[in-house]
Write an enzyme that holds these catalytic residues in place. Structure first.
Site, short mmCIF file in Angstrom:
data_model
loop_
_atom_site.label_atom_id
_atom_site.label_comp_id
_atom_site.label_asym_id
_atom_site.label_seq_id
_atom_site.Cartn_x
_atom_site.Cartn_y
_atom_site.Cartn_z
N SER A 177 0.83 -1.20 0.00
CA SER A 177 0.00 0.00 0.00
C SER A 177 0.86 1.25 0.00
O SER A 177 0.39 2.32 -0.38
CB SER A 177 -0.87 0.05 1.25
OG SER A 177 -1.60 -1.11 1.39
N ASN B 290 -5.73 5.87 -2.41
CA ASN B 290 -5.36 6.23 -1.03
C ASN B 290 -4.83 7.66 -0.95
O ASN B 290 -4.91 8.31 0.08
CB ASN B 290 -4.34 5.25 -0.46
CG ASN B 290 -5.02 3.95 -0.06
OD1 ASN B 290 -6.24 3.90 0.06
ND2 ASN B 290 -4.23 2.90 0.13
N HIS C 119 -2.38 -3.45 -6.64
CA HIS C 119 -2.91 -3.00 -5.36
C HIS C 119 -4.41 -3.24 -5.29
O HIS C 119 -5.20 -2.55 -5.94
CB HIS C 119 -2.58 -1.51 -5.16
CG HIS C 119 -2.95 -1.02 -3.79
ND1 HIS C 119 -3.81 0.03 -3.59
CD2 HIS C 119 -2.59 -1.46 -2.56
CE1 HIS C 119 -3.95 0.21 -2.28
NE2 HIS C 119 -3.23 -0.67 -1.65
N GLU D 46 -5.49 -1.39 -8.57
CA GLU D 46 -4.61 -0.42 -9.21
C GLU D 46 -3.44 -1.19 -9.80
O GLU D 46 -2.75 -1.92 -9.07
CB GLU D 46 -4.14 0.61 -8.19
CG GLU D 46 -5.27 1.52 -7.74
CD GLU D 46 -4.91 2.44 -6.58
OE1 GLU D 46 -5.27 3.63 -6.65
OE2 GLU D 46 -4.29 1.98 -5.61
#
Ligand code: NAD
Length: 680
Positions: free
Chosen positions: A123, A194, A144, A156
């Site tokens: 992450s 994120n 991801h 992702e």
């Protein structure tokens, strides 16, 4: 045969929360998958998590018990890294610890075969830096996933500095074969989602810290503003407050104070307690809170697009699919009005001493809203692929899609470098029909004419596919419903993967197929099978569709592009021969060919000896009677007409069908309750 024949064996390292879910999804989609952990006990525990999730799924009737058993049998737990020698793709999902991940990657280097793709689910670390731990950084990429990875469709796909574009393309296709919605991110901290999700959380914490509102009010305001089920505090409690602190620490280190952890977050983590989320809700603060949260997101989303981390489209898709926000950041800016969004962002950037993102400033100055790439064009090897890019709406066709397809198609036709045109869908589905909301809205406002105009325009577009001098191929890798099947039928060839399915659900929602479905289906499969498909709404597999001649070929996912290239080389199909009739479908074809519509709806027929015919009769009984009658008549009458006349005939009943009570009942009940048709 696996859904993608070039990926025989997949592997996941780390059988924890994410790893077990990723492996579950791979196995669900038909792949064999190694689930690796440090010892046999931990690997077996990962498999146990999957078993439990599947058992829940069986209880909730998502899986049949035998299907759940088959999925589980494809998951192979192990602690032996040497077993990875045969894997074609490995996803690393061990603890978020850079040195540990680097060690795992150098070990993968020793045991994996040369062509294997190595993905990391990190992450917060750099894919490029992790890739540097291997001898083949070109095959290392970021994959991801989002929690819960067997359920959340977003992934992702991240290219590191050394990642080979061909590796990224293969991995991207595999995600589609897994039913995922991939978006492309560059290798920047937080990637796309994120990056703006974290400041959304920390802005909520600042609102609390400043004493503007309590957690209950902030959560409720956020739910309303973003159309979500949980507000920021409840979400942090569910996913773990320390995870938010960890993300803020990483992003704060990379991008500065705006992203850093507020002191209140730190002290909450130290307390070891979740956020207290009870309290009274002050609705009078909703607008202020919604605006503050939105402003933080507007700034970050625009900044990440400025930096080239992701596109406007992928940022919005990421928010809608990954976070389940009703609107992505850019759609939300449009809804605010760009002048106002810019005003808000300008005060925000002054406060944080940051530059105003160019993409927002320039768009606001143009006085036009952000536009989205509803249809993406990629030209490779002289083939133009037009991809409908509404993955979270299953690429449903609306006015924007038709307009974008018209433009992209005419450009591809006019481009002398393009020898063939492919129509495709992004994400899990090919095309799940027409956008029902458009129909409902126009019926409610009494503007049925607009539906007729839309349908005619879409028919003309489909006719231009059919009459195009360049070969036009439908690339069907997932679900095709209603208008999606009709669009495919107007292409010269339809090439599908084993995962594709085909159905005409229209009569079950009070209408009939209006984009050529009552005409082209007959010309492909004959009258009997056309009636069976259109009147019953039966879903058929790609294999059955190919067997009856509804489509031209079924090939494994990985062979799709080669099959399409061969179809382009073969040129457009001008005169199509009627489909062949396999023995398996003979009885049903004869039955539907012979029987008139009254007999088909006759309750006595449900006791027919042939179970498929009995099922068909029962199904027709549940459809809207007027829609069934008109569809059957159109099939009967259209067969002897030139296609263009048949299509006109199909259009001529549109106003009639959309004016029925049953059309409104069927369309407005969709996804809410079973419709009750009255035949009026
Ligand atoms: N939890 C999330 O919401 C989320 C979302 C996206 C990405 N991620 C990322 O996914 C990764 C895994 O997160 P998680 O929440 O599943 O962690 P987790 O703690 O649930 O699982 C990690 C697993 O890795 C195993 N492991 C540790 N060292 C190993 C090694 N050398 N070889 C094999 N296995 C090893 C552990 O035994 C454990 O089973 C992290 O990089 C995290 O940042 C997490």
């Amino acid at each position: 045969m696996t859904p993608d024949s070039s990926f025989h064996l997949l592997a996941v390292i780390g059988a924890g929360n994410m790893g077990s879910g990723i492996a579950q999804k791979m196995a669900t989609e038909g792949f064999r998958v190694l689930l690796v952990d440090v010892d046999d006990e931990k690997a077996a525990r990962g498999r146990k998590i999957i078993e439990q999730t599947l058992a829940d799924g069986v209880q909730r009737k998502i899986f049949r018990p035998d299907a759940a058993g088959a999925i589980l049998s494809r998951v192979m737990p192990t602690s032996r890294f040497e077993d990875l020698g045969a894997a074609d793709l490995v996803v690393e999902a061990v603890f978020e610890d850079f040195d540990l991940k680097k060690r795992v990657f150098s070990r993968l280097d020793e045991v994996c075969k040369p062509g294997a793709i190595l993905g990391t689910n990190t992450s917060s670390y750099s894919v490029t830096e992790l890739a540097a731990a291997t001898r083949w950084p070109e095959r290392v990429i970021g994959l991801h996933y989002f929690y819960h990875p067997a359920k959340n469709r977003l992934v992702e796909v991240v290219g590191g500095k050394a990642s080979d574009p061909a590796v990224l393309r293969r991995a991207w296709r595999l995600q589609e074969a897994l039913g995922k919605t991939p978006i492309a991110s560059s290798d920047a901290y937080g990637f796309i989602v994120n990056r703006f999700f974290l400041p959304w959380l920390t802005e909520a914490i600042r609102i609390l810290d400043e004493g503007v509102a309590g957690t209950a009010t902030i959560d409720e305001a956020a739910k309303k503003a973003f159309g979500i089920g949980m507000g920021p505090f409840e979400l942090m409690n569910v996913t773990g407050v320390p995870i938010a602190l960890h993300a803020a620490t990483t992003l704060g280190g990379a991008f500065g104070p705006l992203y850093a952890a507020p002191a209140l977050l730190r002290s909450q983590v130290e307390s070891g307690e979740p956020w207290p989320i009870d309290g009274t809700v002050d609705t009078g603060l909703f607008t202020l809170i919604g605006d503050r949260l939105a402003t933080a997101v507007f700034y970050v989303a625009a900044a990440l697009v400025d930096e080239g981390v992701g596109t406007i489209d992928d940022t919005d898709i990421g928010a809608r699919v990954g976070l389940r926000w009703r609107r992505g950041p850019f759609e939300l800016m449009n809804a605010y009005g760009l002048e106002r969004a810019l005003d808000l962002v300008q005060s925000f950037t002054t406060q944080w001493q940051l530059p105003v993102p160019r993409v927002l400033e320039e768009q606001a100055r143009s006085s036009r809203p952000f536009t989205f790439t509803v249809v993406r064009t990629d030209v490779a090897n002289s083939i133009a692929t037009l991809t409908i890019n509404r993955p979270d709406k299953l690429n449903a066709i609306n006015g924007d899609v038709i307009a974008a397809l018209e433009e992209a198609f005419s450009q591809a036709v006019a481009n002398p470098a393009v020898t063939g045109i492919v129509i495709a869908g992004a994400g899990k589905a090919f095309i799940a029909g027409a956008d029902i909301r458009f129909f409902v809205k126009n019926i409610e406002s009494g503007e049925i004419d607009r539906i007729a105009v839309f349908t005619e325009r879409a028919q003309n577009l489909l006719r231009s596919f059919e009459t195009c001098p360049k070969p036009v191929i439908a690339r069907v890798h997932g679900m095709a419903l209603g208008g999606g099947v009709e669009l495919a039928l107007a292409c010269h060839r339809i090439i599908a993967t084993p995962k594709a399915t085909f159905a005409f659900p229209e009569t079950g929602i009070g209408i009939y197929p209006g984009l050529g479905g009552t005409q082209r289906t007959t010309r492909r499969v004959g009258k009997g099978l056309a009636k069976w498909l259109v009147l019953t709404g039966e879903t058929i597999s790609a294999t059955d569709a190919a067997a009856i001649g509804l489509i031209d070929a079924v090939v494994p996912y990985e062979e799709l592009d080669a099959a399409i290239a061969a179809a382009v080389a073969a040129g457009p199909v001008v005169d199509r021969e009627a489909g062949r009739m396999p023995a398996s479908h003979q009885a049903i074809a004869e039955y539907f060919d012979r029987s008139d519509i009254a007999a088909l709806r006759e309750p006595g027929e449900t006791t027919h000896d042939d179970p498929r015919i009995a099922k068909a009769a029962t199904r027709i009984g549940a459809k809207a009677p007027i829609a069934v009658r008109i569809a059957a008549d159109l099939i009967d009458q259209g067969l002897d007409l030139p296609l263009a006349d048949g299509l006109r005939l199909e259009l001529s009943h549109l106003r009639e069908i959309f004016s029925t009570k049953d059309a409104y009942e069927g369309l407005s009940s969709l996804g809410k309750k079973p419709p009750v048709f009255t035949g009026t």
